[in-house]
Design an enzyme around this catalytic site. Structure first.
Site, short mmCIF file in Angstrom:
data_model
loop_
_atom_site.label_atom_id
_atom_site.label_comp_id
_atom_site.label_asym_id
_atom_site.label_seq_id
_atom_site.Cartn_x
_atom_site.Cartn_y
_atom_site.Cartn_z
N ASN A 131 3.09 11.63 3.96
CA ASN A 131 3.25 13.03 3.57
C ASN A 131 4.33 13.14 2.50
OD1 ASN A 131 5.12 12.42 5.79
ND2 ASN A 131 5.51 14.61 5.99
N GLU B 161 6.46 16.24 0.87
CA GLU B 161 6.78 17.67 0.92
C GLU B 161 7.26 18.18 -0.44
OE1 GLU B 161 7.95 17.91 5.63
OE2 GLU B 161 9.56 18.11 4.17
N CYS C 204 -0.40 16.07 2.70
CA CYS C 204 -0.44 15.37 3.98
C CYS C 204 -0.68 13.87 3.77
CB CYS C 204 -1.56 15.93 4.85
SG CYS C 204 -1.30 17.64 5.37
N GLU D 228 -2.81 11.98 5.30
CA GLU D 228 -4.24 11.69 5.25
C GLU D 228 -4.79 11.92 3.85
OE1 GLU D 228 -3.39 13.49 9.39
OE2 GLU D 228 -2.63 13.67 7.34
N CYS E 17 -4.15 17.72 10.71
CA CYS E 17 -4.24 19.18 10.67
C CYS E 17 -5.68 19.58 10.38
CB CYS E 17 -3.29 19.74 9.61
SG CYS E 17 -3.81 19.42 7.90
N CYS F 217 -6.97 18.55 6.93
CA CYS F 217 -7.22 17.11 6.81
C CYS F 217 -8.44 16.69 7.62
CB CYS F 217 -5.99 16.32 7.23
SG CYS F 217 -4.72 16.33 5.94
#
Length: 136
Positions: A43, A45, A54, A56, A90, A93
């Site tokens: 990830n 940010e 993310c 993924e 999430c 994803c």
């Protein structure tokens, strides 16, 4: 199913390199592509929260650049050792994974200590909409 250990190792290494200064919640992911190659992501940010990425998504991007188009298996790793909390993909994803994976594709959810639980994509995203819905 393959032995997920090499995916777990790749996800752990990616998680250690995550850029998570705001949430302090690092996540790593590793994908086994159709060629047998492993693609990792972390990830990333951003101060403007919706602009982050993310783990993924990072791994999917690496897979595409690497030339693969199908996910055979994936590991997602997050959390703290022994906390027992599942760090599943999430919702966004899950849909991104669906673009490149079948409902029976295994998703191994791990903590830093290793495997916590395995799901299929179909369990995490039942009755999904995917490329096969668009019959071209």
């Amino acid at each position: 199913m393959s032995d997920p250990n090499r995916l777990i190792d790749a996800a752990r290494e990616a998680m250690e390199k995550a850029y998570a200064p705001y949430s302090r919640f690092s996540v790593g992911a590793a994908i086994l592509g159709e060629s047998g190659r492993v693609y990792a992501g972390a990830n990333v940010e951003n101060a403007a929260y919706p602009q982050g990425q993310c783990a993924e998504s990072s791994a999917i991007g690496a897979m595409i650049v690497g030339g693969d188009r199908k996910i055979r298996e994936i590991v997602v790793m997050g959390g703290k050792p022994g906390d027992g909390i599942l760090c599943t993909p999430c919702g966004g994803c899950r849909q991104r994974l669906r673009e490149f994976a079948a409902p029976e594709t295994q998703i191994h959810v791990c903590g830093p200590e290793g495997l916590r639980r395995t799901f299929t994509l179909g369990e995490l995203l039942p009755h999904s909409f995917g490329p096969d819905n668009l019959d071209f």
